[in-house]
Design an enzyme around this catalytic site. Structure first.
Site, PDB file in Angstrom:
ATOM      1  N   TYR A   1      96.603  34.594  32.026  1.00  0.00           N
ATOM      2  CA  TYR A   1      96.137  34.670  33.410  1.00  0.00           C
ATOM      3  C   TYR A   1      94.713  34.130  33.510  1.00  0.00           C
ATOM      4  O   TYR A   1      94.400  33.313  34.398  1.00  0.00           O
ATOM      5  CB  TYR A   1      96.195  36.114  33.882  1.00  0.00           C
ATOM      6  CG  TYR A   1      95.548  36.380  35.219  1.00  0.00           C
ATOM      7  CD1 TYR A   1      96.226  36.102  36.400  1.00  0.00           C
ATOM      8  CD2 TYR A   1      94.272  36.931  35.306  1.00  0.00           C
ATOM      9  CE1 TYR A   1      95.649  36.354  37.644  1.00  0.00           C
ATOM     10  CE2 TYR A   1      93.688  37.190  36.532  1.00  0.00           C
ATOM     11  CZ  TYR A   1      94.374  36.895  37.696  1.00  0.00           C
ATOM     12  OH  TYR A   1      93.795  37.146  38.920  1.00  0.00           O
TER      13      TYR A   1
ATOM     14  N   LYS B   1      93.431  30.876  35.608  1.00  0.00           N
ATOM     15  CA  LYS B   1      92.410  30.916  36.651  1.00  0.00           C
ATOM     16  C   LYS B   1      91.237  29.987  36.327  1.00  0.00           C
ATOM     17  O   LYS B   1      90.629  29.403  37.243  1.00  0.00           O
ATOM     18  CB  LYS B   1      91.923  32.355  36.854  1.00  0.00           C
ATOM     19  CG  LYS B   1      92.956  33.265  37.495  1.00  0.00           C
ATOM     20  CD  LYS B   1      93.411  32.750  38.852  1.00  0.00           C
ATOM     21  CE  LYS B   1      94.279  33.759  39.592  1.00  0.00           C
ATOM     22  NZ  LYS B   1      94.758  33.226  40.895  1.00  0.00           N
TER      23      LYS B   1
END
Length: 257
Positions: free
Chosen positions: A149, A153
């Site tokens: 994740y 990002k």
């Protein structure tokens, strides 16, 4: 001269906009006068005044169909907010390649897929458009337990700058690097109100953000007030995270944070 955010002539699409941060963003855009469409993988009740469509944002064909549907109904698409995303806790050594692929697909590739579809419309319409990508502080610092994740990002922040250069001047592209935010699931996620209060003591502003505070940053970036802002990643994290060593030292010495 008083300044106000007026989006009364704008059509905005907010992915993942029926709950949590996305819902808060949608509500602020509605308050600013925008026509708002939210989307999600399943049926949901959007904020009052918005409409909701189902779409798997990882599916390019579905995304193109969604954007075409928004334009067919409302005549244009002025604002895209790429909010859909997230990841459960999973240590990298234990998670499967399929798990990592799905996390990167949702948090990075879906952002690009939706942005491409929106840009195709915005480039052809009067006034162009604005794309706001919801990123995270996890992309600019280590993200143990959510490594894929965090990497995705970081990719969103890089993607934002690249698209801003490719798609200007008609389309502005910016990101919001979001920190800790209070939602209906916050206490359960962190183990209770007492733990949340302890976490908030480490934030310079003394608390987690309200979803509307994220929404107001998005509304600004979508508006004419940000007409010369493109390629930016705006930190919205209450001052950032205190270094762990400093927190421990102050706790040991009995000092107030």
């Amino acid at each position: 001269m008083a300044l106000a955010i007026d989006l009364s002539d704008r059509v905005a699409l907010v992915t993942g906009g029926s709950r949590g941060i996305g819902r808060g963003i949608a509500e602020v855009l509605l308050e600013a006068g925008a026509t708002v469409v939210t989307c999600g993988r399943s049926e949901a009740e959007p904020p009052g005044g918005a409409t909701h469509v189902t779409c798997d944002v990882r599916d390019p064909d579905a995304v193109r169909g969604m954007v075409e549907g928004v334009v067919a109904r409302h005549g244009r698409l002025d604002v895209l907010v790429n909010n859909a995303g997230g990841a459960p806790y999973a240590l990298s050594a234990d998670a499967s390649p399929r798990f990592h692929d799905k996390i990167v697909g949702l948090n990075l590739m879906a952002t690009l897929t939706c942005a491409q579809a929106a840009n195709a419309v915005m480039q052809q319409q009067e006034g162009g458009g604005a794309i706001v990508n919801i990123s995270s502080v996890s992309g600019v610092r280590p993200s143990p337990g959510t490594a894929a994740y965090g990497a995705a990002k970081a990719g969103v922040d890089s993607l934002t700058g690249s698209l801003a250069q490719e798609w200007g001047p008609r389309v502005r592209v910016n990101a919001v690097d979001v920190g800790l935010v209070r939602t209906a699931d916050t206490a359960d996620h962190y183990g209770g109100d007492a733990t949340v209060a302890e976490i908030e003591r480490t934030i310079p502003l003394g608390r987690m953000a309200d979803v509307a505070e994220i929404g107001r940053v998005v509304a600004f970036l979508a508006s004419d007030l940000a007409s010369y802002v493109s390629g930016a990643s705006v930190a919205c994290h209450g001052g950032g995270e205190q270094p762990v060593f400093l927190y421990i030292a102050q706790q040991s010495n009995g000092e107030a944070l």
